[in-house]
Design a protein around this motif. Structure first.
Motif, PDB file in Angstrom:
ATOM      1  N   CYS A   1       0.800  -1.226   0.000  1.00 13.22           N
ATOM      2  CA  CYS A   1       0.000   0.000   0.000  1.00 13.22           C
ATOM      3  C   CYS A   1       0.835   1.280   0.000  1.00 13.22           C
ATOM      4  O   CYS A   1       0.267   2.370   0.111  1.00 13.22           O
ATOM      5  CB  CYS A   1      -0.944  -0.006   1.195  1.00 13.22           C
TER       6      CYS A   1
ATOM      7  N   PRO B   1       2.172   2.892  -2.496  1.00  7.86           N
ATOM      8  CA  PRO B   1       1.758   3.855  -3.527  1.00  7.86           C
ATOM      9  C   PRO B   1       0.537   4.704  -3.155  1.00  7.86           C
ATOM     10  O   PRO B   1       0.298   5.738  -3.766  1.00  7.86           O
ATOM     11  CB  PRO B   1       1.452   2.984  -4.748  1.00  7.86           C
ATOM     12  N   LEU B   2      -0.216   4.291  -2.143  1.00  8.22           N
ATOM     13  CA  LEU B   2      -1.391   5.073  -1.742  1.00  8.22           C
ATOM     14  C   LEU B   2      -1.020   6.422  -1.148  1.00  8.22           C
ATOM     15  O   LEU B   2      -1.881   7.282  -0.972  1.00  8.22           O
ATOM     16  CB  LEU B   2      -2.254   4.290  -0.758  1.00  8.22           C
TER      17      LEU B   2
ATOM     18  N   LEU C   1       0.331   8.604  -2.704  1.00  7.98           N
ATOM     19  CA  LEU C   1       0.067   9.548  -3.791  1.00  7.98           C
ATOM     20  C   LEU C   1      -1.344  10.123  -3.756  1.00  7.98           C
ATOM     21  O   LEU C   1      -1.643  11.063  -4.492  1.00  7.98           O
ATOM     22  CB  LEU C   1       0.323   8.882  -5.145  1.00  7.98           C
TER      23      LEU C   1
ATOM     24  N   GLY D   1      -3.047  11.384  -8.503  1.00  7.08           N
ATOM     25  CA  GLY D   1      -2.229  10.598  -7.587  1.00  7.08           C
ATOM     26  C   GLY D   1      -3.001   9.428  -7.005  1.00  7.08           C
ATOM     27  O   GLY D   1      -2.445   8.343  -6.816  1.00  7.08           O
TER      28      GLY D   1
ATOM     29  N   GLY E   1      -1.856   5.663  -7.501  1.00  3.72           N
ATOM     30  CA  GLY E   1      -1.599   4.919  -6.267  1.00  3.72           C
ATOM     31  C   GLY E   1      -2.475   3.687  -6.141  1.00  3.72           C
ATOM     32  O   GLY E   1      -2.023   2.627  -5.700  1.00  3.72           O
TER      33      GLY E   1
ATOM     34  N   GLY F   1      -1.124   1.068  -8.581  1.00  5.53           N
ATOM     35  CA  GLY F   1       0.126   0.529  -8.066  1.00  5.53           C
ATOM     36  C   GLY F   1      -0.103  -0.433  -6.909  1.00  5.53           C
ATOM     37  O   GLY F   1       0.544  -1.480  -6.819  1.00  5.53           O
ATOM     38  N   THR F   2      -1.032  -0.094  -6.040  1.00  6.03           N
ATOM     39  CA  THR F   2      -1.347  -0.955  -4.900  1.00  6.03           C
ATOM     40  C   THR F   2      -1.939  -2.273  -5.360  1.00  6.03           C
ATOM     41  O   THR F   2      -1.551  -3.341  -4.881  1.00  6.03           O
ATOM     42  CB  THR F   2      -2.316  -0.236  -3.946  1.00  6.03           C
TER      43      THR F   2
ATOM     44  N   CYS G   1       6.560   1.010  -6.774  1.00 11.32           N
ATOM     45  CA  CYS G   1       6.306   2.234  -5.998  1.00 11.32           C
ATOM     46  C   CYS G   1       7.062   3.419  -6.597  1.00 11.32           C
ATOM     47  O   CYS G   1       6.510   4.512  -6.756  1.00 11.32           O
ATOM     48  CB  CYS G   1       6.709   2.038  -4.539  1.00 11.32           C
TER      49      CYS G   1
ATOM     50  N   CYS H   1       5.434   4.434  -9.877  1.00 11.76           N
ATOM     51  CA  CYS H   1       4.205   5.208  -9.624  1.00 11.76           C
ATOM     52  C   CYS H   1       4.546   6.663  -9.307  1.00 11.76           C
ATOM     53  O   CYS H   1       3.885   7.583  -9.804  1.00 11.76           O
ATOM     54  CB  CYS H   1       3.406   4.596  -8.477  1.00 11.76           C
ATOM     55  N   LEU H   2       5.570   6.857  -8.494  1.00  6.71           N
ATOM     56  CA  LEU H   2       5.993   8.210  -8.142  1.00  6.71           C
ATOM     57  C   LEU H   2       6.481   8.972  -9.379  1.00  6.71           C
ATOM     58  O   LEU H   2       6.118  10.135  -9.582  1.00  6.71           O
ATOM     59  CB  LEU H   2       7.079   8.159  -7.077  1.00  6.71           C
TER      60      LEU H   2
END
Length: 167
Positions: free
Chosen positions: A93, A95-96, A98, A105, A109, A112-113, A138, A141-142
């Protein structure tokens, strides 16, 4: 993603469970039993004989973020995939974070999660490889969020300058 679930009380009857990665929609089929979808989206009736039915429900995990549901068959819960520990959920989790960047975001996120949650269950690779790939997802995703938000900001500045020229 396709999963198989065995009903041991019916002579090892096999049920196929298809889960959509993007929407999380669940479709249940069986070669031996008739599956009747109920008006409630996560409920199904399994016709064992003409007058005998079993109720099967699907239950989302981790507030709907985990793409793999639990199966509830006549008030007994079953996992169709390996259950995760708290630290595995925590890693997946990341990426959350974001979500603090707004809708864009949040979408990045969320995806990604979900991807991390699928990846952590693949036992084909060693644990350290899966953890490295999770951190790479992760980071990806960023980067996607950063580039996409920068492109949107540039486009908005361009539109604003074009609009102000015509005034």
């Amino acid at each position: 993603m396709k999963y198989k679930f065995m009903l041991n009380n019916l002579g090892d009857t096999e049920i196929d469970i298809n889960v959509s990665f993007w929407s999380g929609a669940v479709k249940i089929t069986s070669d031996e039993l008739r599956v009747i979808r109920q008006p409630n989206l996560n409920e199904y009736k399994l016709e064992i004989s003409h007058d005998r039915f079993q109720l099967l429900k699907t239950k989302r995990q981790l507030f709907g973020l985990d793409p793999i549901p639990k199966i509830i068959l006549d008030s007994a819960e079953f996992d169709i995939a390996q259950s995760l520990h708290w630290y595995e959920y925590f890693l997946c989790c990341i990426p959350l974070i974001l979500i603090s960047g707004g809708a864009i975001g949040g979408i990045i996120g969320f995806m990604g999660t979900r991807l991390n949650l699928l990846l952590i269950r693949i036992k084909k690779y060693p644990t350290i490889i899966r953890i490295i790939i999770i951190f790479l997802i992760c980071y990806l995703c960023l980067l996607v969020f950063k580039e996409l938000s920068r492109d949107i900001a540039t486009a908005l500045r361009l539109l604003r300058s074009l609009f102000l020229k015509h005034l």
